[in-house]
Structure formats: C-alpha cells, structure tokens
Design a protein around this motif. Structure first.
Motif, PDB file in Angstrom:
ATOM      1  N   ARG A 175       0.815  -1.211   0.000  1.00 18.37           N
ATOM      2  CA  ARG A 175       0.000   0.000   0.000  1.00 18.37           C
ATOM      3  C   ARG A 175       0.854   1.270   0.000  1.00 18.37           C
ATOM      4  N   HIS A 176       2.202   1.153   0.041  1.00 16.94           N
ATOM      5  CA  HIS A 176       3.055   2.331   0.144  1.00 16.94           C
ATOM      6  C   HIS A 176       3.597   2.750  -1.211  1.00 16.94           C
ATOM      7  N   SER A 177       3.121   2.158  -2.296  1.00 22.93           N
ATOM      8  CA  SER A 177       3.722   2.389  -3.602  1.00 22.93           C
ATOM      9  C   SER A 177       3.595   3.825  -4.052  1.00 22.93           C
ATOM     10  N   HIS A 178       2.623   4.583  -3.495  1.00 27.64           N
ATOM     11  CA  HIS A 178       2.438   5.974  -3.949  1.00 27.64           C
ATOM     12  C   HIS A 178       3.655   6.825  -3.644  1.00 27.64           C
ATOM     13  N   LEU A 179       4.425   6.456  -2.615  1.00 26.28           N
ATOM     14  CA  LEU A 179       5.584   7.255  -2.261  1.00 26.28           C
ATOM     15  C   LEU A 179       6.678   7.108  -3.303  1.00 26.28           C
ATOM     16  N   SER A 180       6.943   5.864  -3.729  1.00 27.00           N
ATOM     17  CA  SER A 180       7.967   5.654  -4.740  1.00 27.00           C
ATOM     18  C   SER A 180       7.553   6.282  -6.056  1.00 27.00           C
ATOM     19  N   ARG A 181       6.249   6.274  -6.341  1.00 26.41           N
ATOM     20  CA  ARG A 181       5.777   6.881  -7.587  1.00 26.41           C
ATOM     21  C   ARG A 181       5.992   8.389  -7.558  1.00 26.41           C
ATOM     22  N   THR A 182       5.719   8.990  -6.409  1.00 27.40           N
ATOM     23  CA  THR A 182       5.918  10.429  -6.289  1.00 27.40           C
ATOM     24  C   THR A 182       7.390  10.789  -6.435  1.00 27.40           C
ATOM     25  N   ASN A 183       8.276   9.965  -5.871  1.00 28.26           N
ATOM     26  CA  ASN A 183       9.701  10.240  -5.948  1.00 28.26           C
ATOM     27  C   ASN A 183      10.223  10.115  -7.367  1.00 28.26           C
ATOM     28  N   ASN A 184       9.551   9.336  -8.196  1.00 30.83           N
ATOM     29  CA  ASN A 184      10.000   9.144  -9.574  1.00 30.83           C
ATOM     30  C   ASN A 184       9.537  10.243 -10.513  1.00 30.83           C
ATOM     31  N   LEU A 185       8.793  11.203 -10.010  1.00 22.91           N
ATOM     32  CA  LEU A 185       8.181  12.203 -10.885  1.00 22.91           C
ATOM     33  C   LEU A 185       9.236  13.004 -11.639  1.00 22.91           C
ATOM     34  N   LYS A 186      10.256  13.512 -10.919  1.00 30.40           N
ATOM     35  CA  LYS A 186      11.249  14.346 -11.580  1.00 30.40           C
ATOM     36  C   LYS A 186      11.998  13.563 -12.643  1.00 30.40           C
ATOM     37  N   THR A 437       2.580  14.397   3.636  1.00 36.40           N
ATOM     38  CA  THR A 437       1.826  15.138   4.647  1.00 36.40           C
ATOM     39  C   THR A 437       0.455  15.538   4.127  1.00 36.40           C
ATOM     40  N   GLU A 438       0.421  15.995   2.867  1.00 38.54           N
ATOM     41  CA  GLU A 438      -0.866  16.384   2.278  1.00 38.54           C
ATOM     42  C   GLU A 438      -1.797  15.184   2.159  1.00 38.54           C
ATOM     43  N   ILE A 439      -1.243  14.046   1.726  1.00 34.61           N
ATOM     44  CA  ILE A 439      -2.058  12.838   1.598  1.00 34.61           C
ATOM     45  C   ILE A 439      -2.585  12.411   2.958  1.00 34.61           C
ATOM     46  N   ASP A 440      -1.711  12.454   3.959  1.00 31.36           N
ATOM     47  CA  ASP A 440      -2.133  12.090   5.311  1.00 31.36           C
ATOM     48  C   ASP A 440      -3.258  13.003   5.783  1.00 31.36           C
ATOM     49  N   ASP A 441      -3.144  14.282   5.501  1.00 33.00           N
ATOM     50  CA  ASP A 441      -4.144  15.247   5.961  1.00 33.00           C
ATOM     51  C   ASP A 441      -5.506  14.999   5.310  1.00 33.00           C
ATOM     52  N   VAL A 442      -5.517  14.810   3.980  1.00 29.71           N
ATOM     53  CA  VAL A 442      -6.809  14.645   3.304  1.00 29.71           C
ATOM     54  C   VAL A 442      -7.443  13.296   3.662  1.00 29.71           C
ATOM     55  N   ILE A 443      -6.613  12.271   3.885  1.00 27.25           N
ATOM     56  CA  ILE A 443      -7.169  10.969   4.273  1.00 27.25           C
ATOM     57  C   ILE A 443      -7.804  11.071   5.661  1.00 27.25           C
ATOM     58  N   ARG A 444      -7.148  11.760   6.562  1.00 28.93           N
ATOM     59  CA  ARG A 444      -7.704  11.909   7.908  1.00 28.93           C
ATOM     60  C   ARG A 444      -8.997  12.719   7.877  1.00 28.93           C
ATOM     61  N   LYS A 445      -9.023  13.769   7.069  1.00 30.97           N
ATOM     62  CA  LYS A 445     -10.246  14.566   6.972  1.00 30.97           C
ATOM     63  C   LYS A 445     -11.391  13.747   6.376  1.00 30.97           C
ATOM     64  N   SER A 446     -11.089  12.948   5.356  1.00 33.68           N
ATOM     65  CA  SER A 446     -12.121  12.100   4.766  1.00 33.68           C
ATOM     66  C   SER A 446     -12.609  11.064   5.767  1.00 33.68           C
ATOM     67  N   GLU A 492      -2.723   4.897  14.029  1.00 29.54           N
ATOM     68  CA  GLU A 492      -1.442   4.276  13.697  1.00 29.54           C
ATOM     69  C   GLU A 492      -1.476   3.663  12.298  1.00 29.54           C
ATOM     70  N   PHE A 493      -2.602   3.075  11.946  1.00 28.32           N
ATOM     71  CA  PHE A 493      -2.748   2.461  10.623  1.00 28.32           C
ATOM     72  C   PHE A 493      -2.577   3.523   9.530  1.00 28.32           C
ATOM     73  N   ILE A 494      -3.236   4.668   9.692  1.00 31.94           N
ATOM     74  CA  ILE A 494      -3.119   5.738   8.693  1.00 31.94           C
ATOM     75  C   ILE A 494      -1.687   6.255   8.633  1.00 31.94           C
ATOM     76  N   SER A 495      -1.066   6.416   9.767  1.00 32.71           N
ATOM     77  CA  SER A 495       0.318   6.898   9.799  1.00 32.71           C
ATOM     78  C   SER A 495       1.259   5.928   9.101  1.00 32.71           C
ATOM     79  N   ASN A 496       1.010   4.639   9.258  1.00 35.16           N
ATOM     80  CA  ASN A 496       1.880   3.638   8.639  1.00 35.16           C
ATOM     81  C   ASN A 496       1.807   3.673   7.119  1.00 35.16           C
ATOM     82  N   ILE A 497       0.607   3.877   6.573  1.00 34.67           N
ATOM     83  CA  ILE A 497       0.497   3.829   5.109  1.00 34.67           C
ATOM     84  C   ILE A 497       0.857   5.163   4.458  1.00 34.67           C
ATOM     85  N   THR A 498       0.891   6.242   5.265  1.00 31.26           N
ATOM     86  CA  THR A 498       1.283   7.539   4.703  1.00 31.26           C
ATOM     87  C   THR A 498       2.693   7.950   5.103  1.00 31.26           C
ATOM     88  N   ASN A 499       3.293   7.174   6.011  1.00 29.82           N
ATOM     89  CA  ASN A 499       4.645   7.482   6.502  1.00 29.82           C
ATOM     90  C   ASN A 499       4.720   8.853   7.166  1.00 29.82           C
TER      91      ASN A 499
END
Length: 728
Positions: A175-186, A437-446, A492-499
């Motif tokens: 479930r953490h693949s979004h981080l590696s994808r974001t890092n590959n953007l540049k 951080t942005e992903i963590d914030d919007v997931i928590r708000k949702s 804790e679950f949300i923190s783990n998947i958003t780092n």
C-alpha cells in the motif's frame, strides 16, 4: 455669221483632207495597238506568276533567316526548354522544383530569349501553372487536415501508451507504492524530455506531414506565407473546438472518457510536432492559446460529466486516466497544473460517493448483525477475530472460559470497513503529486467525515429501528466502547500507510472518539427512553379499584410483572460501564415514581378511598423493596430510594393523617414532608373528600364521620390558604 460658217466649212474640209491623208496610218496604229494589247495581256499574266514566285522567294528567305535565328536562340534556351517540358507538378508531385523552374524561366530565360510567340505563350502559362501547383498543394493539405481529424484518436492513444512506457515503476510492494511513484516524478519528466526525439519519430510514422511542409514551402515561395499560416491556424482552431466537444453520454463508461482524451492528446501531439518541425507556421503563443482553450473546455466538460457518476471505481479509473492525460501532455511541454487542481477538487465528489457506498456497507453490516457477543471456543478463533480487530484481553483464559468476546460481529466488520475506506482514499491520491503530509491530511479529513457523518448516522439509524430492544442497545454501547478504544490503532494504521508520524505538528486528529461517544450517549438515551416506554406499557395494565373499602396485602399483579422485568433487564447491564447502568436504573425508578404519582392524580380518577390508597401504598413499598435490593451495583446506601421519596412522603402524610405536622412545618428544611407539594396534597385530598361524602350520605349523622368530614374540610381550607399565601 456667213463668213464664220464658211470658215468652219473650210476648216472641216481641211480636217477631212488631213484625216483622209493620215487614216491609213491611224488604222495601222490601231492595229498595232491591238497587237500590243494582246502582248501586254500576255506580259501581265507572266508578271503575275513572277510576282508570286518573288513573294514565295521572299517568304522562303525570311523563313530561312527566322530558322537560323531560332536555331541560334534555341541553342541558348535548350536547358530551359527541356525544363518546361518537365513542369507538370500534378502528375509527378514535384511542386518546389517546378516553381523554381518557372521562376528561372520568368526571370532569366524568357527575357534573354526575346519577344517571341513561344516566349509569350510560356510567359502567359506561368501564372496558371503556379495557381495549379498552389491549388493542388492546398487540396492535399485539406486531405491531411481531414485525415488527422479522423485519426487524432489513434495518435492520442499511441502517445498515451508511449507515456506509460516512459517510466517503469518499481514493483508494487504494498500500500506504500504511492511514495515511490511520487519520488520518480522528476526522473519521469526528465526522461520524457530526452525521449522527445523518439516521440517525433513515432509521430512521423503514424502521420505523413509532407502535405503541410509542401504547402508551407509553396506558399512561402509564392509570397503568401501569411495567408497560409492564417488558413492553417483557423482550420485547426475549428478542429480544436470539435475535438473539445464531448459526447453527451461520455460519462456512462470509461471508454467514453478515454476516446475524448485520446482526441485531445492527438490534436496537441500534432500541433507540438508542427511547432518543432516548421519555422513559424505555428508559434508558442498560438499553441498556448489553444491549450488554454482546451484546458478550460476540458475541465468544464469533466466537471459536468463526472458529476453524473455514482460509481467510485469509475471515478477512480477516470482520475487515473486524467493523470495519464496530464503526464502525457506535460511530457510535450504543456502546463497541466490546472488538471491536477481539478482532480484535487474532484476528491470531494469522490469522497461523497465513497461515503454513500460506505453508508450502504455500514447499514448492511448493522442489518446483518445479531447484536450478540461473538462466541469463541478456542484460542485459534480468538486470534482470528483479534487479527481483524485490535482487541487484546490480558485475561485470555477468562475470555475462553466465558466463550464470548464482549462485542458483536459489527465491531470487527466496521473496523475492516474503516481500513478499506482509508485504502480507497489512498488510491485516489496516488500520482496526484502530493506530499505525504498532504495525503495524510486529506485521508484523515475524509475519515473524519466517514466517522462523524456516515457511521454516526448509521448508528442512529440502527438505534431508531422499531425492532431494537434494550439488549440490542446495550450491545451497541459495548460495541461503540470497543470501537472508541480502537481509534488509536486506526490513527497508527493511517500513519503507517502515509509514513507521517501521528504526532506531527498540525496533523489532523481523528474524531472517532467523539463519534463513538456520541453514539454511545444516544444509545444510553434510547435505553432510558425504552425503559420508560416499557414501564408505561406495564402501567397501562394497572387496574386499581379507587373506591375499595380496604387494600389487599399483596402488590398488584402488573407491578410484580414490572419489577420482574426490571430485574431481568438490569441483569443484562453487567457489561455496561457502571455509570450507564446506574443512570438507567435511577432514570427508570424516577420515571416509575413520577408515573405512579400521575396515575394517582390524573383527572379520570375522581375519587380515591383510603382502601385504594393502602393498596397503592403496598405497590410503592414493593418498588422501594426493589430499589433497596440494589438491582445495579454502585449505588451508595439508599440513593436509589430517593427516586420514590416524593411519593413516599405523600403516602405517609395521607396514611398517617399527619396534617398538623405538615401544616406546621411546611417550608422548613426540617419538615418531615418537605417533598410534598401542597397542590398535590390538595388534589388528592379533594378526591378523598368526594369519596367520603358519597360513601357516607346516610351516615352523616354519626359523630365520627361528621368529625372526619369537618377535619377534611378544615385541612382543605388550610391547604388553600397555604397555597394562596405562597403565591402571594
């Protein structure tokens, strides 16, 4: 006159003599002349033939001279003349060489050749040939424009496939693949720019751009480049408006959106290729103008059509398709931040759709739940449930001995649904180029919306159903207590998947605790309401004989059944927090006391005898015995008895007939009947007064009865004076 006439006659004779003398010569001359005329005629005929020959000779010599001159001139014009034979551009499609030949003929060869008819003919044909070349090239350009309009879909599809191959993401490790994808953007953007040459090559393989280049060159040579540029741009603007017009049913399937995006990408791939392969046919300002138009139209169309969507999977697929569209066009240098902004706006719609879906899921879970503790017979079963829900009981042996977990199936299923909701949110925010951080914030708000709005309303729905009893409400309280305790693990679950650590500053906190507390409080209120409703149902069975001469020694049947029901109900409250059980018990006793008093004072009961009051007192004593027995642990002393204190003091006042004490001590803190309201006492006393009068109509002469009646009248009068005095 005679002389004159004679003279005339003499001259006439002389003339005649002279003529006669010369007549023969005249005749001979005439004859000679006739001969000469014949010869002259012959000479004339011969002269005509000679003149004809002379003319022919002159013409022949002129032709010889012209031929010689032509041979000389053609000797100089042989290369140009040979070229004119090749000027047939429609047949051989060699427009530019033909234009150069025409220019060379017009500017160099023909002026040097002289003023000859063939030169004039060739000179007159040059404009016609140029027009023919221009019109033929324009016709081919129109065919090209029509072709790319039809094949924009295929061009865009290929470009978007190329975009998928630009970057090969690392294998998805969870479930953490979004981080590696974001890092590959540049790296992705850089690689895309490097790969532009490859993009150009495949674009040329799909589309033959030669009609554009050819037509541009021809119009440039002819001095009409500006006219051609304006024509091309106007035509492409018209095509852009057609491409940007979506089908009315585009929102029904993902394929509709895909075709729409393919056409847009195809259009701008062609324009980008034209921009980079021609010098000024289109410029950056023109392309940016078209792109701004496309952005506004596309975003407006997506907002309109996506609003019809009710399937979260379709919205998620659409978002992924928009990301691919944005990344593809970004690779060609187009700014796409507005597309990402629009996708970020769509998160609210996606969130609403998810909330509706999870609302159905929660309701289904609630409808299927039996609101009973989960039976567990072995440790393996215990581990199975605790793997779904973070429940750890330090006294595992006791749990296995009881064979029951405190919560029902609803708890682990809701917790699993909460986690699935978080995953569903995460899927949408992947590839939106957001920080962790942005992903963590919007997931928590949702998730907060899911808890405070959806789950809360579902719990309210479950508690308001007609078939929900006290046992179910008790289980709801237990379930919400367990879910409230699990909120820490959900954080804790949300923190783990958003780092993102949960203790990060400005991090949004989950409102799960307050949500489950509110639901528990609502369940508690429902318990209080249901208990009171049950008590009211039993009280409707009360059938007192208000004119009885003497009360019975045993409690009424309805009250015995009510007490048995309350004992059974409060025995179920063993798993409830002590305060909840105590509040429910106190609330039930207060409601019972108030309802009994209302039963005694209601207007339909016009008369109350002392015997009926004694029976009523027996029932109240039974209630007090129930309260004294402590149906719920935790009450200190006789606290629960206080619920019946108002009723007890009123009954003691009447059964002991202690009016002197009441009237003397009323209003003092030490008054024995402090809780007896004079209005209540007056109402009940008047009912007893009416009964006394009715039952003693013929015994009013007895001294005791007369004294009692006088006493009642005196007390009534004193109570009224007391009420009036206090009101004043």
């Amino acid at each position: 006159m005679g002389k004159l006439d004679g003279r005339i006659r003499n001259h006439d004779r002389d003339i005649e003599k002279m003529c006669n003398h010369h007549f023969q010569g005249f005749v001979d001359s005439i004859t000679e002349l006739l001969k000469v005329r014949g010869e002259a005629q012959k000479l004339k005929v011969r002269r005509g033939g000679l003149l004809t020959c002379m003319d022919e000779l002159r013409l022949c010599r002129l032709q010889q001279r012209n031929i010689a001159t032509s041979i000389d001139k053609f000797t100089h014009c042989l290369p140009e003349r040979a070229s004119t034979g090749s000027v047939n551009p429609v047949c051989v499609c060699r427009y530019y060489p033909a234009l150069r030949t025409l220019e060379q003929l017009e500017q160099t060869c023909l002026p040097r050749a002289g003023q000859y008819r063939f030169c004039s003919i060739m000179s007159d044909n040059i404009p016609r040939l140029r027009t023919l070349i221009r019109d033929t090239a324009m016709s081919q350009l129109k065919d090209f424009l029509e072709s790319i309009r039809k094949h924009s879909d295929k061009i865009g599809e290929t470009a978007m496939k190329q975009e998928n191959l630009v970057v090969c993401f690392p294998p998805d490790t969870g479930r953490h693949s979004h981080l590696s994808r974001t890092n590959n953007l540049k790296h992705k953007i850089k690689y895309t720019r490097v790969a532009y040459q490859d993009d150009t090559e495949w674009a040329q393989e799909l589309v033959d751009f030669s009609p554009v280049y050819r037509c541009l060159h021809i119009y440039t040579v002819l001095g009409s480049r500006e006219q051609f540029e304006n024509y091309y741009r106007n035509q492409r603007r018209k095509q852009a408006r057609l491409v940007l017009q979506p089908h009315s049913n585009m929102h029904e399937t993902l394929e509709g959106y895909r075709r729409y995006f393919n056409q847009i990408v195809g259009f701008f791939v062609v324009e980008d290729h034209i921009l980079h392969t021609t010098q000024g046919l289109v410029n950056r300002a023109y392309v940016e103008e078209l792109w701004e138009l496309a952005l506004s139209k596309t975003i407006a169309a997506l907002r309109t059509h996506s609003s019809y969507c009710t399937d979260p999977d379709l919205v998620l697929d659409l978002k992924n398709l928009i990301v691919l569209l944005a990344d593809t066009l970004q690779g060609f240098g187009f700014p796409v931040s507005q597309l990402f902004d629009m996708m970020f706006e769509m998160r609210e719609q996606y969130g609403e759709i998810l909330l509706k879906k999870w609302n159905l899921s929660f309701r289904q879970v609630l409808d299927q739940d039996n609101f009973s503790p989960i039976p567990v017979a072995t440790e393996e079963e215990y581990r199975q449930f605790t793997s779904q829900f973070p429940f750890q009981d330090p006294e595992l042996d006791k749990v296995l001995t009881r064979g029951l977990l405190p919560f029902s199936e609803f708890v682990p299923q809701v917790y699993s649904q909460l986690k699935e909701f978080v995953y569903a949110c995460l899927k949408y925010y992947e590839d939106l180029h957001l920080s962790s951080t942005e992903i963590d914030d919007v997931i928590r708000k949702s998730t907060n919306l899911l808890l405070t709005r959806t789950l809360s309303s579902c719990l309210q729905y479950a508690m308001k159903k007609k078939n929900v009893g006290l046992a179910e409400l008790v289980q709801v309280i237990i379930n919400t207590t367990q879910l409230e305790a699990s909120c820490v693990y959900l954080e804790e679950f949300i923190s783990n998947i958003t780092n993102v650590p949960p203790d990060t500053s400005n991090a949004t906190k989950l409102y799960g605790t307050s949500t489950f507390k509110d639901a528990r409080h609502a369940a508690e209120e429902e318990i209080y309401t249901n208990l009171n409703a049950k008590i009211d149902q039993f009280l409707q069975l009360a059938d007192y004989d208000w004119t009885a001469a003497q009360g019975g020694g045993a409690p009424s049947d309805y009250l015995s059944d009510l007490i048995a029901f309350l004992c059974s109900t409060f025995s179920v409250f063993t798993h409830l927090p002590g305060k909840v059980a105590q509040t429910a018990c106190m609330s039930a006793c207060k409601h019972l006391s108030t309802s009994l008093l209302q039963l005694l004072l209601e207007t339909d009961v016009r008369q109350v005898s002392m015997g009926a009051l004694q029976q009523f007192n027996t029932d109240v004593k039974e209630c007090e015995r129930f309260a004294r027995a402590g149906p719920v642990p935790g009450f200190q002393g006789d606290t629960l008895l206080l619920a019946f204190s108002d009723l007890r003091q009123l009954l003691d006042l009447f059964t002991q007939w202690d009016w002197s004490s009441y009237l003397a001590d009323y209003g003092r803190p030490t008054c024995k009947y402090l809780r007896v309201n004079p209005h209540t006492a007056l109402t009940l006393l008047e009912k007893m007064k009416d009964t006394s009068r009715k039952n003693n109509m013929f015994a009013q002469f007895r001294k005791n009865e007369r004294d009692k009646q006088k006493l009642i009248d005196t007390v009534v009068k004193q109570l009224r004076n007391l009420i009036t005095a206090h009101q004043t």
